[in-house]
Design a protein around this motif. Structure first.
Motif: not given
Lengths: 450, 506
Positions: B436, B176, B187-188, B190-191, B168-170, A322
């Protein structure tokens, strides 16, 4: 419905299984205010016969003049088998080989590709392709800066293609990397060693060394590589892969060899295609492999100990690492690398050498013949590969336009890139040109100058 | 066997090799060129010496070791492996398109430029954006172009303190990675358990440091982000811009326009939504679209249509041209060029042929039938007892099932299921992404598959589940019918073998 196999019966059975009354109900989570934006300009669909007619008419508008432009994209003969095989559905419609067991065809081709490219460049390892030569150069600069660690300054001679320099700048400037111009010697058209010396002792991450350079001229690559290494900088070789059938491989430049070799693979089986798709290639020394961007194929064994191929070193890549990946690259130009592999396999070392030598010879012959036209003079008389620079006694744009009017693309106008050269054009005659073609060039030039 | 191992010294393809020109052929093997010996190659590159038939047989037989859309159902989530119409290939490879040099005068490429201009207009129409550039050569380069435009926009306004991209983390890993390539930090956020972005986390994340948010909608979880209007407002109120990752555009083509959702900049994967082939990894095309305020920053060149002018312009540009490439002179604030010439033109032509065959009605149908197929497959698998990740939600064009209950009971993982699917003649779905959902399979059937293909896939998954309980070793050892069994990835990474050096493969 084009490309949709559903019968009315299928649709009803599927909706019944879902428990929806109609297809539109499947979009009920989308806020109503946003739905069903009308398409205004797309128009009605065409069937295959109609679209074929449209495309054939459009293609027919595009003339096929006799082409003497190179400047980074070169007309070469491509054996018929290359694209016959590369467009087989099994290669053409496969995805990235993440499921190795069901992708051994693509994976082995790319391993063979890596072997061929590493050998051509004299380097230890190759990746499985990048987008094109220009963006590949940008990736090589980023890679060199990562490997060097303490400097973000890279020397980029003015003899590197202006198109490449522009792309490199677009990409690397956002990471605060400084690209420093090195002027060229107006007599030889090669990097000005005295200008380079001014940077001796300053902290430099890398020197880019083009071979041949944008003018087709051959640089003193051994001396440049050694100079870079003496400064603690990496040597990035920017090369034409076809020329490497004839010219010294970057891995053998100077005492230690270049560190990274990069370039555009277009001369290896990609048609000119108005600009793409081509492919970028990148090779490097073993010590730098983990800094290399893009996919890499490795050979390993399966559960029974049988040899097989798989994507490897994926921990460098964006889908695993990432924000800390070596690059954001995901899709590459795999099908172009596949075509290049077949192209190189068909021609072999001897065939590539013949293509390179014949291109060189044709350009030399054209230089002599064009040089005989009143007022035309060849700039940079030193050793060249398959491009030369001609200086014209009249506006280069007007002369090229006049030649185009006679169905001959006489070269690429250098005036916008290098105004200091005056009315100069860059000319290329590959192995595809016959003696009659060269005569036609000279006649068109003579006529345009009248 | 490698092509190098089929090599026989002295074998040549005379038909494909050019004759040595008289100027360079010599009496010996030494070429006479004007090139100094110090610059010439001394060694012979390691290329095969094989006949045309050797080469054709070798690569034809290698092709047969591949799964592909043309040979197998390929429900790879997030990749949109729909049928690639043959007409697109045939018509993009018309000789005049292939032979044209990228630097040839625009007067010799009016037919090509007309196609590109039309394609720009179609993409503007279906996305609701004000302008489109076709130049990025893949999705990731489209992302780069998009974020670079965001940065250029902020910089042009002197708003230079914006240093952060929210993801978003997904999100796909490219998001990124792209933000970092453009000089931003990431900056991540959450879902929520229902698959939507956590709005509180987003509100807490935005501020004067926010350059923008990158969002995939529908998300990689296979659900439409229902709060998109609220998200749009939060980001814009903070002075940030909204980026649309078009990886899942197939789900909403002709149904919702990213421009109407409030996105400022988007990329489209033409090799997904517009059906150009994946080619074993590429080439793709990652066209970008922008809202009005980002128009000056589009990557070059963009194709413009202008009425032929009666006055010839300086520089010899023909006055008969209707279409031309815009340059730095037209768009001085552009983020610049991303390829040496003009991107992956051949891919763009394929997308154009496809778009013309679909037409406006066809665009709607893409989303409708992609969504119908996904929801049907999800319903059937749910009824068959598989753990659907978001059973209370509509699927978009893709959905997730988790193999975790099966793994807990039998030890059979998502990886094992994927490998066993190969034996059953199906390319597996995407596994272990998004991260996730544990032991997940992300399944995207696409609109071009028939009901009976989907039914066959359900049957195969049910069989594999039965095998997981009855004969787990059979599943763990899969695949059994491929050219190789499971490969040793650890050995591949530890004992790097990236090129052949003359050792036999046995």
């Amino acid at each position: 419905m084009p490309f949709i196999p559903h019968t009315e019966h299928d649709i009803q059975a599927m909706l019944a299984s879902i428990g929806a009354t109609n297809i539109d109900a499947l979009f009920d989570e989308i806020p109503a205010a946003l739905r069903n934006g009308k398409l205004n300009t797309t128009g009605d669909g065409l069937n295959e016969m109609q679209v074929a007619r449209l495309m054939r008419e459009r293609a027919a508008q595009d003339a096929q003049p006799l082409n003497f432009i190179g400047a980074g994209a070169y007309e070469h003969h491509i054996p018929a088998a290359v694209w016959e095989i590369a467009t087989r559905g099994e290669f053409y419609t496969a995805y990235t080989p993440y499921q190795a067991e069901a992708s051994q065809g693509t994976l082995q081709v790319l391993y063979e590709y890596q072997t061929m490219m590493a050998s051509l460049t004299g380097m230890d390892a190759s990746n499985a392709s990048l987008y094109d030569g220009a963006s590949g150069l940008a990736e090589a600069i980023l890679m060199a800066v990562r490997a060097h660690k303490s400097s973000r300054r890279v020397l980029l001679p003015a003899t590197v293609s202006p198109f490449y320099r522009s792309v490199a700048q677009s990409i690397v400037k956002l990471q605060g990397i400084e690209l420093i111009d090195i002027p060229f010697d107006i007599a030889t058209g090669t990097a000005d060693i005295k200008a380079l010396q001014q940077h001796a002792g300053s902290n430099i991450a890398a020197l880019v060394i083009p071979q041949p350079n944008f003018f087709g001229a051959l640089e003193d690559v051994g001396a440049l590589t050694d100079w870079a290494h003496a400064q603690g900088a990496l040597a990035i070789a920017l090369v034409n892969p076809l020329a490497l059938a004839l010219l010294k491989a970057p891995g053998n430049w100077g005492a230690k060899g270049a560190d990274i070799a990069v370039g555009d693979g277009q001369p290896l089986g990609a048609p000119l295609s108005s600009g793409g798709p081509y492919f970028g290639f990148m090779c490097c020394k073993q010590a730098l492999v983990r800094q290399m961007p893009g996919r890499i194929i490795g050979r390993t064994v399966d559960l029974d100990g049988k040899p097989g191929f798989t994507l490897t070193l994926q921990a460098r890549e964006q889908h695993i690492r990432r924000a800390k990946a070596t690059s954001n690259i995901c899709s590459n130009q795999g099908l172009m690398a596949t075509a290049a592999t077949i192209h190189m396999a068909l021609l072999g070392a001897d065939g590539l050498r013949r293509a390179a030598a014949a291109s060189h010879a044709n350009t030399q012959a054209l230089a002599v013949q064009a040089g005989g036209v009143q007022g035309v003079k060849r700039l940079f008389g030193g050793a060249h590969f398959h491009e030369i620079v001609l200086h014209l006694p009249k506006s280069s744009a007007a002369v090229l336009s006049g030649m185009a009017g006679q169905g001959v693309l006489g070269g690429h106008d250098l005036q916008p890139h290098y105004p200091q050269l005056g009315n100069a054009i860059l000319v290329c005659a590959t192995e595809t040109k016959t003696p009659e073609d060269l005569q036609r060039y000279v006649a068109a030039l003579r006529h345009a100058l009248q | 066997m490698l092509i190098f191992e089929r090599s026989h010294p002295g074998r040549r393809n005379a038909a494909q090799a050019p004759h040595y020109a008289a100027a360079v052929s010599g009496p010996s093997t030494v070429l006479r060129t004007g090139i100094p010996a110090a610059l010439l190659r001394e060694d012979q590159p390691l290329l095969p010496e094989a006949s045309e038939m050797d080469v054709v047989r070798h690569y034809t037989s290698l092709s047969q070791k591949n799964f592909s859309i043309d040979t197998h159902f390929y429900p790879l989530g997030s990749c949109t492996m729909k049928y690639n119409p043959r007409a697109c290939n045939t018509l993009a490879m018309l000789p005049n398109f292939l032979a044209r040099h990228p630097l040839a005068p625009e007067s010799t490429g009016q037919g090509l430029l007309a196609c590109l201009h039309d394609l720009q207009e179609i993409l503007k129409d279906v996305t609701g954006m004000a302008g489109v550039s076709l130049m990025p050569m893949a999705g990731a380069q489209g992302e780069f172009a998009g974020i670079a435009m965001m940065r250029a926009y902020h910089d042009a306004r002197g708003d230079t303190a914006r240093s952060e991209i929210i993801v978003p983390d997904a999100a796909h890993g490219t998001n990124p990675a792209t933000a970092v390539m453009c000089g931003y930090t990431v900056k991540e956020i959450p879902t929520d358990a229902n698959g939507d972005v956590n709005l509180d986390a987003l509100r807490a994340a935005v501020g004067p440091q926010t350059a923008g948010l990158m969002l995939t909608n529908p998300s990689t979880l296979g659900v439409f982000e229902r709060q998109i209007q609220a998200i749009q407002k939060i980001v814009h109120d903070a002075g940030g811009l909204l980026y649309y990752d078009g990886a899942n555009l197939n789900a909403i083509l002709g149904k919702v326009k990213p421009g109407d959702m409030g996105f400022d900049v988007i990329h489209m994967n033409l090799h997904k939504t517009f059906s150009t082939p994946h080619g074993g990894g590429g080439p793709g095309a990652g066209a970008v679209g922008v809202a009005e305020r980002l128009l000056p920053f589009l990557p070059l060149p963009v194709v413009a249509k202008e009425p032929p002018s009666p006055q010839p312009s300086p520089g010899g540009r023909g006055s008969q041209n209707t279409y031309r490439y815009l340059t730095e002179a037209d768009l001085p604030q552009s983020i610049g060029h991303l390829s040496a010439f003009t991107g992956n033109i051949g891919v763009l032509l394929r997308a154009y042929v496809y778009a013309r065959m679909l037409g406006a009605e066809g665009m709607h149908r893409v989303a409708e039938f992609a969504t119908l197929n996904a929801n049907y497959l999800m319903a059937e698998l749910h009824k068959a007892g598989f753990a659907v990740a978001f059973p209370q939600r509509r699927a978009s064009h893709e959905f997730i099932i988790s193999v975790k209950p099966i793994k807990d009971a039998t030890g059979i993982s998502a990886m094992d299921v994927a490998k066993r699917l190969l034996d059953k003649g199906y390319h597996p779905p995407t596994t272990y992404f998004p991260m996730l959902v544990p032991e997940c399979l992300l399944i995207e059937p696409t609109e071009t598959e028939s009901k009976e293909t989907l039914d066959g896939f359900v049957t195969a998954l049910k069989e594999i589940r039965d095998e997981a309980y009855a004969t787990p070793e059979l599943v763990k050892g899969a695949p059994h019918t491929m050219p190789v069994r499971r490969l040793d990835d650890v050995k591949a990474a530890r004992e790097l073998d990236l090129a052949w050096h003359g050792r036999t493969t046995g």
